[in-house]
Design a protein around this motif. Sequence first.
Motif, PDB file in Angstrom:
ATOM      1  N   ILE A   5      44.965  44.987  39.831  1.00  0.00           N
ATOM      2  CA  ILE A   5      44.657  44.223  38.625  1.00  0.00           C
ATOM      3  C   ILE A   5      44.982  45.079  37.412  1.00  0.00           C
ATOM      4  N   SER A   7      45.389  45.286  33.015  1.00  0.00           N
ATOM      5  CA  SER A   7      44.793  44.750  31.800  1.00  0.00           C
ATOM      6  C   SER A   7      45.686  45.064  30.608  1.00  0.00           C
ATOM      7  N   ASP A   8      45.704  44.151  29.608  1.00  0.00           N
ATOM      8  CA  ASP A   8      46.473  44.411  28.389  1.00  0.00           C
ATOM      9  C   ASP A   8      45.635  45.147  27.346  1.00  0.00           C
ATOM     10  N   LYS A  22      43.441  40.164  28.725  1.00  0.00           N
ATOM     11  CA  LYS A  22      44.242  39.492  29.747  1.00  0.00           C
ATOM     12  C   LYS A  22      44.375  40.393  30.964  1.00  0.00           C
ATOM     13  N   THR A  24      46.153  40.881  34.723  1.00  0.00           N
ATOM     14  CA  THR A  24      47.391  40.462  35.374  1.00  0.00           C
ATOM     15  C   THR A  24      47.492  41.067  36.760  1.00  0.00           C
ATOM     16  N   PRO A  26      50.602  41.258  39.040  1.00  0.00           N
ATOM     17  CA  PRO A  26      52.019  40.900  39.144  1.00  0.00           C
ATOM     18  C   PRO A  26      52.578  41.095  40.545  1.00  0.00           C
ATOM     19  N   HIS A  51      44.867  31.293  39.408  1.00  0.00           N
ATOM     20  CA  HIS A  51      45.202  32.127  38.258  1.00  0.00           C
ATOM     21  C   HIS A  51      45.604  33.509  38.722  1.00  0.00           C
ATOM     22  N   ASN A  52      46.783  33.939  38.315  1.00  0.00           N
ATOM     23  CA  ASN A  52      47.108  35.338  38.511  1.00  0.00           C
ATOM     24  C   ASN A  52      47.205  36.073  37.186  1.00  0.00           C
ATOM     25  N   GLU A  53      47.025  35.367  36.061  1.00  0.00           N
ATOM     26  CA  GLU A  53      47.007  35.998  34.748  1.00  0.00           C
ATOM     27  C   GLU A  53      45.896  35.366  33.903  1.00  0.00           C
ATOM     28  N   ASP A  55      43.143  34.880  31.049  1.00  0.00           N
ATOM     29  CA  ASP A  55      42.931  35.347  29.690  1.00  0.00           C
ATOM     30  C   ASP A  55      41.476  35.055  29.346  1.00  0.00           C
ATOM     31  N   GLY A  64      44.839  30.758  32.163  1.00  0.00           N
ATOM     32  CA  GLY A  64      45.983  31.490  32.687  1.00  0.00           C
ATOM     33  C   GLY A  64      46.930  30.562  33.413  1.00  0.00           C
ATOM     34  N   ASN A  66      50.133  30.337  36.808  1.00  0.00           N
ATOM     35  CA  ASN A  66      51.039  30.952  37.766  1.00  0.00           C
ATOM     36  C   ASN A  66      52.207  29.995  37.945  1.00  0.00           C
TER      37      ASN A  66
END
Length: 205
Positions: A5, A7-8, A22, A24, A26, A51-53, A55, A64, A66
Amino acid sequence: PDFTIFSDNTRDNTVCKDEHIKFTIPGTTYNFVWNRGDENGPVAAYTYHNHNEPDVNNHGIISGSNTKDNCKVEPSKIIPETKDVYYWVTATDPATGCTTSKSVMAHWDIVEAPKSASFAACEGSDVEMTTHVEGAVDYEWYDDWDNLLGTGSTYPFPSAELYNTTATDRNIHVIAIDHLGCKSDKTTMQVRKEKKPTVTWTVKD
């Protein structure tokens, strides 16, 4: 299934109350289910599918997308009772049906708002408006039209701005800011005209 996992967020997942974060995951073909919870596990009432992303904002909203769909879920309209909120994700490998769960924590940095106060203004003298919040490193002062008047724990209100009008008081708004730059809600301070003393002369015969 194994996954990581990301994070931004650049502050170790510490988020100001009006910001978003967020997460993510990937480069996988797994199916995901997200849940909000605590360090012990997810809370079943808060489930976010596919959800794979995600927010996340301060109200616990996760949105989020996918490759399958886009969706936004609003399970709560209140700030979480605790400042540390865990988000759990369960990945399922569609080829084998095997599952793995992991969690990531977001820390909501909620800055205490300054306490309201009232200040008396004497004609011809500025009013020293002051405030203090534990943990705050700076403050911003605003008028009713959201114009920035000054910064710091003290704001010198010019009494002429009040005495040159027919108004009896003026509202000034202040917010506290912590070391991360997170801001509190605004608090309204009031400046009021101080009544001039009345002098009565008595002349005796």
